[in-house]
Design an enzyme around this catalytic site. Structure first.
Site, short mmCIF file in Angstrom:
data_model
loop_
_atom_site.label_atom_id
_atom_site.label_comp_id
_atom_site.label_asym_id
_atom_site.label_seq_id
_atom_site.Cartn_x
_atom_site.Cartn_y
_atom_site.Cartn_z
N LYS A 78 -12.52 49.06 -7.70
CA LYS A 78 -12.86 47.65 -7.91
C LYS A 78 -12.34 46.79 -6.77
CE LYS A 78 -10.53 44.91 -10.56
NZ LYS A 78 -9.87 44.26 -11.71
N ASP B 186 -15.29 44.61 -13.24
CA ASP B 186 -14.06 44.35 -13.98
C ASP B 186 -14.40 44.27 -15.47
OD1 ASP B 186 -15.31 41.91 -14.36
OD2 ASP B 186 -13.65 40.70 -13.60
#
Length: 207
Positions: A111, A129
């Protein structure tokens, strides 16, 4: 996605940064912390450690004092110093522009790498996320609990040029509208949303 992009026309990362290095540091700090709080910490941090070489010379003890308010500060300080040292030793202090190289840095996962690639390096990236995970599954544009699988599903149906903007839009929608307790009456895509349809009263009053 077009309707959501119209609802959130200015969607972008809310972390403040001027360089890829600054965004990498800020994104590491943002784990389990709000962007707003990170943005209060980073100006003084970047003044003291303006680049990877400066941060690589820091001790974890002195760094902990600077970032304590972001939470998990001991683990984050260790990651930041290790990340900076790896950048200096392996990349001449520069931020590498590939997923593989970024993920090899301490404290950097998929991420975080996607955030830096998409927002600071001009390389297509789609960060997933908790907001992206929740919104994509509720709307029905992805079906998985694993962030990497959701990333793959979204990337498969979107052109690379739209990956980062899609992530920004879904994140903002998750923060403002599609919260854990969603504000469905304010959602631009509720009529096509799997979650909304499932929650809507059925004929005869059943659900």
């Amino acid at each position: 996605m077009a309707a959501l992009e119209r609802q959130h026309p200015n969607a972008d990362t809310e972390l403040h940064f001027k360089t890829p290095y600054e965004l990498l540091v800020a994104t590491i700090l943002s784990a389990q912390c709000t962007d707003e709080r990170v943005n209060r910490v980073t100006p003084a941090l970047f003044q003291r450690y303006p680049d990877a070489r400066a941060l690589a010379r820091a001790t974890t003890a002195e760094l902990e004092q600077q970032i304590q308010s972001t939470g998990f500060f001991r683990a984050k300080s260790k990651s930041l110093v290790g990340m900076a040292q790896a950048l200096v030793q392996q990349h001449g202090g520069n931020i590498p522009p590939t997923m593989h190289a970024l993920k090899e840095l301490p404290g950097v996962g998929r991420k975080t790498a996607n955030v830096v690639l998409g927002h600071a390096l001009g390389v297509p990236g789609l960060p997933v996320d908790r907001h992206v995970l929740r919104v994509a599954n509720r709307i029905g544009i992805a079906k998985a609990d694993d962030p990497e699988i959701v990333e793959q599903q979204l990337c498969a149906v979107l052109p690379p040029a739209e990956w980062t903007r899609t992530s920004d839009t879904l994140i903002l929608h998750g923060r403002r509208i599609c919260k854990p307790r969603p504000l469905c009456d304010q959602c631009a895509v509720r009529n096509g949303c799997d979650y909304y349809r499932a929650q809507s009263p059925k004929p005869g009053g059943s659900r």
